[in-house]
Design a protein around this motif. Structure first.
Motif, mmCIF file in Angstrom:
data_model
loop_
_atom_site.group_PDB
_atom_site.id
_atom_site.type_symbol
_atom_site.label_atom_id
_atom_site.label_comp_id
_atom_site.label_asym_id
_atom_site.label_seq_id
_atom_site.Cartn_x
_atom_site.Cartn_y
_atom_site.Cartn_z
ATOM 1 N N PRO A 1 68.118 53.393 48.549
ATOM 2 C CA PRO A 1 69.525 53.403 48.152
ATOM 3 C C PRO A 1 69.835 52.655 46.858
ATOM 4 C CG PRO A 1 69.193 51.866 49.955
ATOM 5 C CD PRO A 1 67.899 52.597 49.758
ATOM 6 N N PHE A 2 68.986 51.726 46.456
ATOM 7 C CA PHE A 2 69.298 50.905 45.282
ATOM 8 C C PHE A 2 68.359 51.175 44.112
ATOM 9 C CE2 PHE A 2 70.203 48.260 49.130
ATOM 10 C CZ PHE A 2 71.561 48.524 49.164
ATOM 11 N N GLY A 3 67.547 52.209 44.199
ATOM 12 C CA GLY A 3 66.626 52.548 43.121
ATOM 13 C C GLY A 3 65.318 51.782 43.220
ATOM 14 N N ARG A 4 64.403 52.156 42.364
ATOM 15 C CA ARG A 4 63.065 51.563 42.369
ATOM 16 C C ARG A 4 63.097 50.123 41.855
ATOM 17 N NH1 ARG A 4 58.163 51.534 38.972
ATOM 18 N NH2 ARG A 4 56.385 51.863 40.332
ATOM 19 N N ALA A 5 62.347 49.257 42.526
ATOM 20 C CA ALA A 5 62.180 47.856 42.137
ATOM 21 C C ALA A 5 63.505 47.094 42.091
ATOM 22 C CB ALA A 5 61.442 47.745 40.804
ATOM 23 N N ASP A 6 64.423 47.422 43.009
ATOM 24 C CA ASP A 6 65.713 46.728 43.033
ATOM 25 C C ASP A 6 65.567 45.247 43.379
ATOM 26 O OD1 ASP A 6 65.097 47.876 45.735
ATOM 27 O OD2 ASP A 6 66.897 46.758 46.303
ATOM 28 N N ARG A 7 64.450 44.871 43.980
ATOM 29 C CA ARG A 7 64.221 43.466 44.346
ATOM 30 C C ARG A 7 63.128 42.841 43.482
ATOM 31 N NH1 ARG A 7 66.640 41.812 48.847
ATOM 32 N NH2 ARG A 7 65.015 40.320 49.362
ATOM 33 N N GLY A 8 62.898 43.430 42.304
ATOM 34 C CA GLY A 8 61.920 42.875 41.375
ATOM 35 C C GLY A 8 60.508 43.374 41.660
ATOM 36 N N ARG A 9 59.548 42.528 41.371
ATOM 37 C CA ARG A 9 58.137 42.867 41.562
ATOM 38 C C ARG A 9 57.434 41.736 42.306
ATOM 39 N NH1 ARG A 9 56.875 47.189 38.250
ATOM 40 N NH2 ARG A 9 54.633 46.896 38.443
ATOM 41 N N THR A 10 56.301 42.061 42.895
ATOM 42 C CA THR A 10 55.471 41.017 43.481
ATOM 43 C C THR A 10 54.890 40.187 42.336
ATOM 44 O OG1 THR A 10 53.508 42.424 43.494
ATOM 45 C CG2 THR A 10 54.861 42.423 45.492
ATOM 46 N N PRO A 11 54.387 38.991 42.619
ATOM 47 C CA PRO A 11 53.813 38.165 41.549
ATOM 48 C C PRO A 11 52.576 38.818 40.914
ATOM 49 C CG PRO A 11 54.124 36.877 43.557
ATOM 50 C CD PRO A 11 54.388 38.304 43.907
ATOM 51 N N MET A 12 52.261 38.365 39.718
ATOM 52 C CA MET A 12 51.048 38.815 39.046
ATOM 53 C C MET A 12 49.843 38.440 39.916
ATOM 54 S SD MET A 12 49.638 37.768 35.278
ATOM 55 C CE MET A 12 49.272 36.092 35.736
ATOM 56 N N ILE A 13 48.870 39.348 39.971
ATOM 57 C CA ILE A 13 47.688 39.147 40.810
ATOM 58 C C ILE A 13 46.457 39.085 39.912
ATOM 59 C CG2 ILE A 13 46.253 40.159 42.621
ATOM 60 C CD1 ILE A 13 48.796 41.668 43.544
ATOM 61 N N THR A 14 45.623 38.082 40.135
ATOM 62 C CA THR A 14 44.325 38.034 39.461
ATOM 63 C C THR A 14 43.262 37.864 40.538
ATOM 64 O OG1 THR A 14 44.379 35.631 39.172
ATOM 65 C CG2 THR A 14 45.271 36.964 37.379
ATOM 66 N N GLN A 15 42.077 38.361 40.229
ATOM 67 C CA GLN A 15 40.974 38.197 41.169
ATOM 68 C C GLN A 15 39.659 38.163 40.412
ATOM 69 O OE1 GLN A 15 41.080 40.037 45.044
ATOM 70 N NE2 GLN A 15 39.021 40.862 44.721
ATOM 71 N N THR A 16 38.797 37.237 40.829
ATOM 72 C CA THR A 16 37.469 37.098 40.247
ATOM 73 C C THR A 16 36.436 37.354 41.337
ATOM 74 O OG1 THR A 16 38.307 35.392 38.760
ATOM 75 C CG2 THR A 16 35.918 35.529 39.018
ATOM 76 N N ASP A 17 35.477 38.232 41.049
ATOM 77 C CA ASP A 17 34.392 38.544 41.970
ATOM 78 C C ASP A 17 33.074 38.281 41.247
ATOM 79 O OD1 ASP A 17 36.411 39.554 43.654
ATOM 80 O OD2 ASP A 17 36.160 41.576 42.857
ATOM 81 N N ILE A 18 32.062 37.823 41.988
ATOM 82 C CA ILE A 18 30.742 37.601 41.381
ATOM 83 C C ILE A 18 29.663 38.221 42.260
ATOM 84 C CG2 ILE A 18 31.389 35.507 40.140
ATOM 85 C CD1 ILE A 18 29.935 33.906 42.361
ATOM 86 N N TYR A 19 28.521 38.490 41.622
ATOM 87 C CA TYR A 19 27.388 39.094 42.300
ATOM 88 C C TYR A 19 26.107 38.501 41.719
ATOM 89 C CZ TYR A 19 24.019 42.629 43.803
ATOM 90 O OH TYR A 19 22.945 43.268 44.352
ATOM 91 N N ALA A 20 25.133 38.251 42.568
ATOM 92 C CA ALA A 20 23.822 37.795 42.095
ATOM 93 C C ALA A 20 22.761 38.452 42.969
ATOM 94 C CB ALA A 20 23.706 36.280 42.183
ATOM 95 N N GLU A 21 21.685 38.843 42.329
ATOM 96 C CA GLU A 21 20.544 39.351 43.095
ATOM 97 C C GLU A 21 19.262 38.849 42.453
ATOM 98 O OE1 GLU A 21 19.116 43.742 41.745
ATOM 99 O OE2 GLU A 21 21.076 43.689 42.716
ATOM 100 N N TYR A 22 18.269 38.668 43.298
ATOM 101 C CA TYR A 22 16.969 38.227 42.811
ATOM 102 C C TYR A 22 15.918 39.148 43.407
ATOM 103 C CZ TYR A 22 13.145 35.226 41.397
ATOM 104 O OH TYR A 22 12.018 34.741 40.807
ATOM 105 N N ASN A 23 15.138 39.782 42.543
ATOM 106 C CA ASN A 23 14.100 40.718 42.943
ATOM 107 C C ASN A 23 12.742 40.111 42.628
ATOM 108 O OD1 ASN A 23 15.810 43.276 43.422
ATOM 109 N ND2 ASN A 23 16.489 42.551 41.434
ATOM 110 N N PHE A 24 11.827 40.215 43.590
ATOM 111 C CA PHE A 24 10.468 39.790 43.263
ATOM 112 C C PHE A 24 9.473 40.589 44.098
ATOM 113 C CE2 PHE A 24 11.938 36.855 46.490
ATOM 114 C CZ PHE A 24 10.856 36.706 47.341
ATOM 115 N N ASP A 25 8.255 40.629 43.592
ATOM 116 C CA ASP A 25 7.180 41.365 44.239
ATOM 117 C C ASP A 25 6.447 40.446 45.207
ATOM 118 O OD1 ASP A 25 7.883 43.419 42.557
ATOM 119 O OD2 ASP A 25 6.305 43.001 41.099
ATOM 120 N N ILE A 26 6.266 40.923 46.432
ATOM 121 C CA ILE A 26 5.458 40.192 47.408
ATOM 122 C C ILE A 26 3.990 40.566 47.172
ATOM 123 C CG2 ILE A 26 4.958 39.863 49.852
ATOM 124 C CD1 ILE A 26 7.901 40.515 50.397
#
Length: 163
Positions: free
Chosen positions: A50-75
């Protein structure tokens, strides 16, 4: 919205080969938030705004950090092993991603002829006057309250044996 990815694979020449087989990766994302829009259930229709899009503003800005590590070796010549770790939401951020959208707990029942007349004359519908005490439509306590959050930090450990 933006996301940056990166990774690095160490080779045998670095640090005397001590890090050979190590791969590190990361991703960093940033988003400006989502529209926070009032939605009313009207005459069993979903998605009346009834009040149009985003009448109550927006959610806060979102940031996210993801990391990955792998170690490969021959047995041996024929057997290889990989250990890995994947961390999602490294800093365990819990930013709000949604708010309660509906002011009404029960569906509004408004005569379609009234809606048609308002539409034809361009008059706005005072939707809030159809809710609350004495109307038979209960107000929602969740309206405007935080209702969803960024997912918590997760850590996944893995091992792979190849032969």
């Amino acid at each position: 919205n933006a996301t940056i990815f990166g990774n690095y694979a160490f080779d045998k020449q670095q640090l005397g080969g001590a890090l050979s087989g190590l791969i590190l990766g990361f991703s960093q994302s940033i988003s400006d938030g989502l529209p926070n829009t009032t939605e009313v259930q009207l005459n069993s229709l979903q998605g009346y705004y009834p009040f149009g899009r985003a009448d109550r503003g927006r959610t806060p800005m979102i940031t996210q950090t993801d990391i990955y590590a792998e170690y490969n070796f021959d047995i041996t010549k024929d057997y290889k092993v990989q250990f890995n770790v994947n961390v999602t939401n490294l800093f365990d951020q819990d930013t709000v991603t949604a708010y309660g959208r509906r002011p009404n707990r029960d569906a509004l029942k408004i005569d379609p002829d009234i809606l048609k007349q308002l539409y034809q004359t361009g008059q706005p519908l005072d939707i809030m006057s159809y809710m609350g005490d004495g109307t038979g439509v209960r107000l929602s306590e969740m309206y405007g309250m935080e209702s969803a959050f960024q997912g918590p930090r997760t850590i996944r450990l893995g091992m792979r044996l190849t032969f």
